[in-house]
Scaffold this active site. Structure first.
Site, short mmCIF file in Angstrom:
data_model
loop_
_atom_site.label_atom_id
_atom_site.label_comp_id
_atom_site.label_asym_id
_atom_site.label_seq_id
_atom_site.Cartn_x
_atom_site.Cartn_y
_atom_site.Cartn_z
N CYS A 98 0.83 -1.22 0.00
CA CYS A 98 0.00 0.00 0.00
C CYS A 98 0.86 1.26 0.00
O CYS A 98 1.51 1.58 1.00
CB CYS A 98 -0.91 -0.05 1.22
SG CYS A 98 -1.82 1.47 1.55
N CYS A 154 -0.09 3.87 2.63
CA CYS A 154 0.32 3.39 3.96
C CYS A 154 1.78 3.77 4.23
O CYS A 154 2.13 4.15 5.34
CB CYS A 154 0.16 1.88 4.07
SG CYS A 154 -1.54 1.30 3.89
#
Length: 103
Positions: free
Chosen positions: A31, A34
């Protein structure tokens, strides 16, 4: 304070059965957003001794993410007294993450 990795084995004790304020970060290795907020989460863990900072890798712990209806990552959830009081999805600046903790 060190970041605590949350698993199904410690979720109840570390998040639900504590009176401390918990910042719970749902993330995954793949991600991009993230990775953007990860340094902010690390800084908050170092700077705020009154907050328990925890991370859940959704690929390794899908049951936890599913039980809290986490549909996208990153998702940040704030717990107080074992109850979720705040939640936000998507990358955001550190100031916005800190504002989640104020409510």
């Amino acid at each position: 304070m060190a970041i605590i990795t949350i698993t199904k084995e410690n979720f109840v004790d570390e998040v639900l059965n504590t009176e401390e304020t918990v910042l719970l970060d749902f993330w995954a290795d793949w991600c991009g957003p993230c990775k953007v907020i990860s340094p902010f989460i690390d800084e908050i863990a170092e700077e705020m001794n009154n907050i328990k900072v925890c991370k859940v890798n959704v690929d390794e712990e899908p049951e936890i993410a599913g039980s809290l209806n986490v549909m996208s990552i990153p998702t940040l959830a704030v717990f107080r007294g074992g109850k979720m009081v705040q939640r936000a999805s998507g990358a955001r600046p550190k100031e916005e993450i800190l504002s989640l903790l104020e409510v």
